[in-house]
Design a protein around this motif. Structure first.
Motif, PDB file in Angstrom:
ATOM      1  N   ARG A  20       0.834  -1.213   0.000  1.00 34.69           N
ATOM      2  CA  ARG A  20       0.000   0.000   0.000  1.00 34.69           C
ATOM      3  C   ARG A  20       0.868   1.263   0.000  1.00 34.69           C
ATOM      4  O   ARG A  20       0.529   2.259  -0.629  1.00 34.69           O
ATOM      5  CB  ARG A  20      -0.954  -0.020   1.192  1.00 34.69           C
ATOM      6  CG  ARG A  20      -2.058  -1.042   1.001  1.00 34.69           C
ATOM      7  CD  ARG A  20      -3.007  -1.074   2.157  1.00 34.69           C
ATOM      8  NE  ARG A  20      -4.037  -2.082   1.915  1.00 34.69           N
ATOM      9  CZ  ARG A  20      -4.785  -2.611   2.853  1.00 34.69           C
ATOM     10  NH1 ARG A  20      -4.651  -2.227   4.120  1.00 34.69           N
ATOM     11  NH2 ARG A  20      -5.685  -3.519   2.551  1.00 34.69           N
ATOM     12  N   TRP A  21       1.994   1.230   0.726  1.00 37.29           N
ATOM     13  CA  TRP A  21       2.905   2.381   0.730  1.00 37.29           C
ATOM     14  C   TRP A  21       3.445   2.620  -0.678  1.00 37.29           C
ATOM     15  O   TRP A  21       3.413   3.727  -1.200  1.00 37.29           O
ATOM     16  CB  TRP A  21       4.044   2.163   1.732  1.00 37.29           C
ATOM     17  CG  TRP A  21       4.895   3.379   1.896  1.00 37.29           C
ATOM     18  CD1 TRP A  21       4.654   4.427   2.736  1.00 37.29           C
ATOM     19  CD2 TRP A  21       6.114   3.702   1.203  1.00 37.29           C
ATOM     20  NE1 TRP A  21       5.648   5.375   2.605  1.00 37.29           N
ATOM     21  CE2 TRP A  21       6.550   4.953   1.678  1.00 37.29           C
ATOM     22  CE3 TRP A  21       6.863   3.049   0.241  1.00 37.29           C
ATOM     23  CZ2 TRP A  21       7.716   5.563   1.211  1.00 37.29           C
ATOM     24  CZ3 TRP A  21       8.019   3.655  -0.228  1.00 37.29           C
ATOM     25  CH2 TRP A  21       8.435   4.895   0.262  1.00 37.29           C
ATOM     26  N   TRP A  22       3.950   1.547  -1.307  1.00 37.32           N
ATOM     27  CA  TRP A  22       4.498   1.679  -2.656  1.00 37.32           C
ATOM     28  C   TRP A  22       3.407   2.057  -3.661  1.00 37.32           C
ATOM     29  O   TRP A  22       3.667   2.746  -4.644  1.00 37.32           O
ATOM     30  CB  TRP A  22       5.229   0.399  -3.070  1.00 37.32           C
ATOM     31  CG  TRP A  22       6.616   0.369  -2.540  1.00 37.32           C
ATOM     32  CD1 TRP A  22       7.086  -0.356  -1.468  1.00 37.32           C
ATOM     33  CD2 TRP A  22       7.731   1.115  -3.028  1.00 37.32           C
ATOM     34  NE1 TRP A  22       8.421  -0.092  -1.280  1.00 37.32           N
ATOM     35  CE2 TRP A  22       8.848   0.802  -2.221  1.00 37.32           C
ATOM     36  CE3 TRP A  22       7.898   2.020  -4.071  1.00 37.32           C
ATOM     37  CZ2 TRP A  22      10.104   1.365  -2.441  1.00 37.32           C
ATOM     38  CZ3 TRP A  22       9.154   2.576  -4.288  1.00 37.32           C
ATOM     39  CH2 TRP A  22      10.242   2.241  -3.470  1.00 37.32           C
ATOM     40  N   SER A  23       2.170   1.643  -3.417  1.00 39.85           N
ATOM     41  CA  SER A  23       1.060   2.034  -4.272  1.00 39.85           C
ATOM     42  C   SER A  23       0.899   3.553  -4.279  1.00 39.85           C
ATOM     43  O   SER A  23       0.686   4.163  -5.330  1.00 39.85           O
ATOM     44  CB  SER A  23      -0.233   1.368  -3.789  1.00 39.85           C
ATOM     45  OG  SER A  23      -1.336   1.827  -4.525  1.00 39.85           O
ATOM     46  N   ARG A  24       1.032   4.178  -3.111  1.00 40.32           N
ATOM     47  CA  ARG A  24       0.945   5.640  -3.025  1.00 40.32           C
ATOM     48  C   ARG A  24       2.156   6.297  -3.697  1.00 40.32           C
ATOM     49  O   ARG A  24       2.032   7.335  -4.341  1.00 40.32           O
ATOM     50  CB  ARG A  24       0.834   6.076  -1.568  1.00 40.32           C
ATOM     51  CG  ARG A  24      -0.509   5.730  -0.947  1.00 40.32           C
ATOM     52  CD  ARG A  24      -0.717   6.352   0.420  1.00 40.32           C
ATOM     53  NE  ARG A  24       0.302   6.034   1.397  1.00 40.32           N
ATOM     54  CZ  ARG A  24       0.322   4.931   2.149  1.00 40.32           C
ATOM     55  NH1 ARG A  24      -0.628   4.040   2.035  1.00 40.32           N
ATOM     56  NH2 ARG A  24       1.296   4.738   3.015  1.00 40.32           N
ATOM     57  N   VAL A  25       3.326   5.702  -3.574  1.00 36.12           N
ATOM     58  CA  VAL A  25       4.539   6.252  -4.179  1.00 36.12           C
ATOM     59  C   VAL A  25       4.462   6.192  -5.707  1.00 36.12           C
ATOM     60  O   VAL A  25       4.731   7.178  -6.390  1.00 36.12           O
ATOM     61  CB  VAL A  25       5.796   5.489  -3.678  1.00 36.12           C
ATOM     62  CG1 VAL A  25       7.012   5.816  -4.515  1.00 36.12           C
ATOM     63  CG2 VAL A  25       6.049   5.788  -2.206  1.00 36.12           C
ATOM     64  N   GLY A  27       1.728   5.237  -7.660  1.00 35.38           N
ATOM     65  CA  GLY A  27       0.437   5.417  -8.311  1.00 35.38           C
ATOM     66  C   GLY A  27      -0.066   4.134  -8.941  1.00 35.38           C
ATOM     67  O   GLY A  27      -0.890   4.149  -9.841  1.00 35.38           O
ATOM     68  N   THR A  29      -1.688   0.049  -8.627  1.00 28.86           N
ATOM     69  CA  THR A  29      -2.844  -0.554  -7.988  1.00 28.86           C
ATOM     70  C   THR A  29      -2.454  -1.868  -7.325  1.00 28.86           C
ATOM     71  O   THR A  29      -1.716  -2.662  -7.902  1.00 28.86           O
ATOM     72  CB  THR A  29      -3.921  -0.842  -9.063  1.00 28.86           C
ATOM     73  OG1 THR A  29      -4.208   0.370  -9.750  1.00 28.86           O
ATOM     74  CG2 THR A  29      -5.186  -1.388  -8.448  1.00 28.86           C
ATOM     75  N   ARG A  85       7.514  14.929  -1.404  1.00 26.89           N
ATOM     76  CA  ARG A  85       6.373  14.007  -1.375  1.00 26.89           C
ATOM     77  C   ARG A  85       6.755  12.673  -0.754  1.00 26.89           C
ATOM     78  O   ARG A  85       6.047  12.140   0.107  1.00 26.89           O
ATOM     79  CB  ARG A  85       5.834  13.804  -2.792  1.00 26.89           C
ATOM     80  CG  ARG A  85       4.548  12.968  -2.851  1.00 26.89           C
ATOM     81  CD  ARG A  85       4.023  12.877  -4.278  1.00 26.89           C
ATOM     82  NE  ARG A  85       4.782  11.959  -5.090  1.00 26.89           N
ATOM     83  CZ  ARG A  85       4.559  10.636  -5.140  1.00 26.89           C
ATOM     84  NH1 ARG A  85       3.620  10.084  -4.407  1.00 26.89           N
ATOM     85  NH2 ARG A  85       5.297   9.873  -5.921  1.00 26.89           N
ATOM     86  N   LEU A  89       5.467  10.908   2.743  1.00 28.69           N
ATOM     87  CA  LEU A  89       4.863   9.576   2.766  1.00 28.69           C
ATOM     88  C   LEU A  89       5.564   8.634   3.754  1.00 28.69           C
ATOM     89  O   LEU A  89       5.051   7.561   4.043  1.00 28.69           O
ATOM     90  CB  LEU A  89       4.877   8.952   1.368  1.00 28.69           C
ATOM     91  CG  LEU A  89       3.880   9.522   0.368  1.00 28.69           C
ATOM     92  CD1 LEU A  89       4.143   8.966  -1.029  1.00 28.69           C
ATOM     93  CD2 LEU A  89       2.451   9.208   0.803  1.00 28.69           C
TER      94      LEU A  89
END
Length: 137
Positions: A20-25, A27, A29, A85, A89
């Protein structure tokens, strides 16, 4: 005939949280989240890159990564903006002996190193298309 990279597997203490962390980094899914949280897969929605599979392992990471991702700021952004950013995060700066370089070495919440390069894809394409010095970071 050549082999095809199916995915990059990453050991993790908490695969769900790290994916989930890497998903935010990135973009990307979370495409497959096994019910027990032992394996979590992450990939770009458009299939433009090889997905990452986070696997639960019982042991702690003890040494510097032998493999790490190099990330480039997207067109329309820059290294300084992306650094802020990433730090917001939860990325942390890491000294792996890099000294005076154009990139930043950071670590994700589980301590896995990655680099934030200086140039965007458009910067890199311009440098490769024309005469002159190519950006190294």
């Amino acid at each position: 005939m050549h082999l095809i990279v199916s995915q990059l597997s990453i050991d993790a203490a908490d695969p769900t949280a790290l994916a989930r962390w890497w998903s935010r980094v990135l973009g990307w899914t979370v495409t497959d989240e096994e019910g027990d949280g032992e394996e979590v897969e992450l990939a770009p929605a458009d299939g433009s890159a090889t997905g990452w599979l986070f696997l639960r392992v019982p042991d702690e990471r003890r040494v510097k990564n032998r493999l790490h991702p190099d990330l480039r700021p997207p067109d329309g952004s820059d290294q300084a903006t992306e650094l802020v950013r990433l730090l917001e995060l939860g990325a942390t700066p890491v000294d792996v002996g890099q000294q005076d370089v154009t990139w930043h070495v950071l670590a994700d919440p589980e301590g896995n190193e990655f680099c934030l390069l200086r140039s965007t894809p458009a910067d890199l394409a311009r440098a490769q298309a024309g005469p002159g010095e190519q950006p190294t970071g």
